[in-house]
Design a protein around this motif. Structure first.
Motif, PDB file in Angstrom:
ATOM      1  N   SER A  33       0.832  -1.193   0.000  1.00  0.00           N
ATOM      2  CA  SER A  33       0.000   0.000   0.000  1.00  0.00           C
ATOM      3  C   SER A  33       0.871   1.248   0.000  1.00  0.00           C
ATOM      4  CB  SER A  33      -0.911   0.019   1.230  1.00  0.00           C
ATOM      5  OG  SER A  33      -0.137   0.191   2.407  1.00  0.00           O
ATOM      6  N   ALA A 136       4.724 -12.430   1.724  1.00  0.00           N
ATOM      7  CA  ALA A 136       3.438 -12.651   1.063  1.00  0.00           C
ATOM      8  C   ALA A 136       3.711 -13.134  -0.352  1.00  0.00           C
ATOM      9  CB  ALA A 136       2.607 -11.363   1.050  1.00  0.00           C
ATOM     10  N   THR A 163       5.035  -6.273   5.535  1.00  0.00           N
ATOM     11  CA  THR A 163       3.983  -6.217   4.523  1.00  0.00           C
ATOM     12  C   THR A 163       2.822  -5.432   5.124  1.00  0.00           C
ATOM     13  OG1 THR A 163       2.826  -8.215   5.241  1.00  0.00           O
ATOM     14  CG2 THR A 163       4.687  -8.506   3.725  1.00  0.00           C
ATOM     15  N   ASP A 164       1.757  -5.292   4.392  1.00  0.00           N
ATOM     16  CA  ASP A 164       0.599  -4.579   4.923  1.00  0.00           C
ATOM     17  C   ASP A 164      -0.085  -5.356   6.045  1.00  0.00           C
ATOM     18  OD1 ASP A 164       0.091  -2.015   3.370  1.00  0.00           O
ATOM     19  OD2 ASP A 164       0.409  -3.446   1.749  1.00  0.00           O
ATOM     20  N   GLU A 165       0.169  -6.651   6.134  1.00  0.00           N
ATOM     21  CA  GLU A 165      -0.481  -7.474   7.146  1.00  0.00           C
ATOM     22  C   GLU A 165       0.420  -7.782   8.344  1.00  0.00           C
ATOM     23  OE1 GLU A 165      -0.267  -8.513   3.884  1.00  0.00           O
ATOM     24  OE2 GLU A 165      -2.240  -7.752   3.316  1.00  0.00           O
ATOM     25  N   ASN A 166       1.730  -7.881   8.120  1.00  0.00           N
ATOM     26  CA  ASN A 166       2.621  -8.395   9.153  1.00  0.00           C
ATOM     27  C   ASN A 166       3.960  -7.680   9.158  1.00  0.00           C
ATOM     28  OD1 ASN A 166       1.041 -11.118   9.653  1.00  0.00           O
ATOM     29  ND2 ASN A 166       1.379 -11.025   7.447  1.00  0.00           N
ATOM     30  N   GLU A 247       1.017  -9.014  13.817  1.00  0.00           N
ATOM     31  CA  GLU A 247       0.028  -8.442  12.911  1.00  0.00           C
ATOM     32  C   GLU A 247       0.106  -6.925  12.967  1.00  0.00           C
ATOM     33  OE1 GLU A 247      -4.809  -8.881  12.136  1.00  0.00           O
ATOM     34  OE2 GLU A 247      -3.892  -9.617  13.990  1.00  0.00           O
ATOM     35  N   ARG A 249      -1.837  -3.269  12.228  1.00  0.00           N
ATOM     36  CA  ARG A 249      -3.151  -2.676  12.055  1.00  0.00           C
ATOM     37  C   ARG A 249      -3.008  -1.170  11.899  1.00  0.00           C
ATOM     38  NH1 ARG A 249      -5.994  -4.109  17.713  1.00  0.00           N
ATOM     39  NH2 ARG A 249      -4.275  -3.758  19.164  1.00  0.00           N
TER      40      ARG A 249
END
Length: 251
Positions: A33, A136, A163-166, A247, A249
């Motif tokens: 992102s 990812a 990454t955008d998640e982790n 994670e 957020r």
């Protein structure tokens, strides 16, 4: 003495803010992102694209903003970078270096470039390295990231993958204190015994803590653990290297 860790480089920051610390960013050929990109770019002093990572950087930004985010180097075997992307960056003076070594991945070639830069600089302090991507997409590439960072722990102090998640990194054998920003990390986290037969774990600050518990792929693994609200740090002791993941957020 416990090794201290934080992920301040993932904090939102004003665009004109100077990076804190000595940090190098490697952009891999995986999607990300704009929000995450701006955070890690702004927190880094030196920026490198691993081959097709140049396509990701180019395409992540509108045309009028691309000249504001020029990497210091594009390096790899150059089998993934598009011709239009290569021409764009070369026209703006970005070095594009082809390295045909078939026994090294593009990521490894970029880390080697960081090492060469450190050798040339009078300050002997090494760069922390942040990978944008690597956890990812294709499973074989993810396993390479896990394996390579496991090996890099022997020669480099701090290498992160985001990454955008982790976000994740390798904790070497010993004690570690991870400082937790609950607005940025969580709620889940995990400790993965990748690359070792087993390890013995102890921890505090998580919902499910362990005390001198063996962890392995054949046995117990602390996946899907959770941060405790109100706890601002996690203490971990491991007898062998282990992957820590959390994670993200609000990125």
């Amino acid at each position: 003495m416990a090794t201290s860790w934080n992920v301040d480089f993932l904090q939102p920051r004003p665009q004109d803010a100077s990076p804190t610390g000595k940090r190098a960013l490697i952009i891999l050929n995986q999607p990300f992102s704009e929000s995450l990109f701006l955070r890690v770019w702004g927190a880094s002093q030196w920026h490198c694209c691993a081959d097709g990572g140049a396509n990701r950087l180019h395409d992540a930004l509108p045309a009028e903003r691309r000249p504001l985010f020029l990497p210091n180097l594009i390096k790899g075997d150059l089998d993934s970078i598009r011709e239009d992307v290569r021409a764009f960056y070369e026209a703006l003076g970005v070095p594009v270096v082809e390295d045909e070594d078939q026994y090294a991945t593009d990521l490894m070639k970029c880390v080697a470039a960081i090492h060469d830069k450190e050798v040339e600089e009078p300050n002997e302090e090494e760069y922390d390295i942040v990978l944008l991507g690597g956890l990812a997409g294709r499973l074989d590439q993810t396993i390479h990231t896990l394996s390579y960072l496991h090996k890099l722990r022997k020669t480099r102090k701090r290498v992160f993958a985001a990454t955008d998640e982790n976000v994740g990194w390798v904790l070497d054998a010993g004690e570690h204190t991870i400082h937790v920003d609950h607005g940025l990390l969580g709620p889940t986290c995990g400790l993965l015994p990748v690359g070792v037969a087993s390890t013995v774990l102890s921890m505090t600050g998580l919902r499910w803590n362990l005390s001198n518990q063996e962890s392995s792929f054949d046995g117990l693994m602390s996946t899907s653990n959770q941060f405790l609200p109100g706890e601002d740090s996690v203490w971990i002791k491991t007898t062998s290297p282990i992957w820590w993941t959390a994670e993200l957020r609000g990125v």
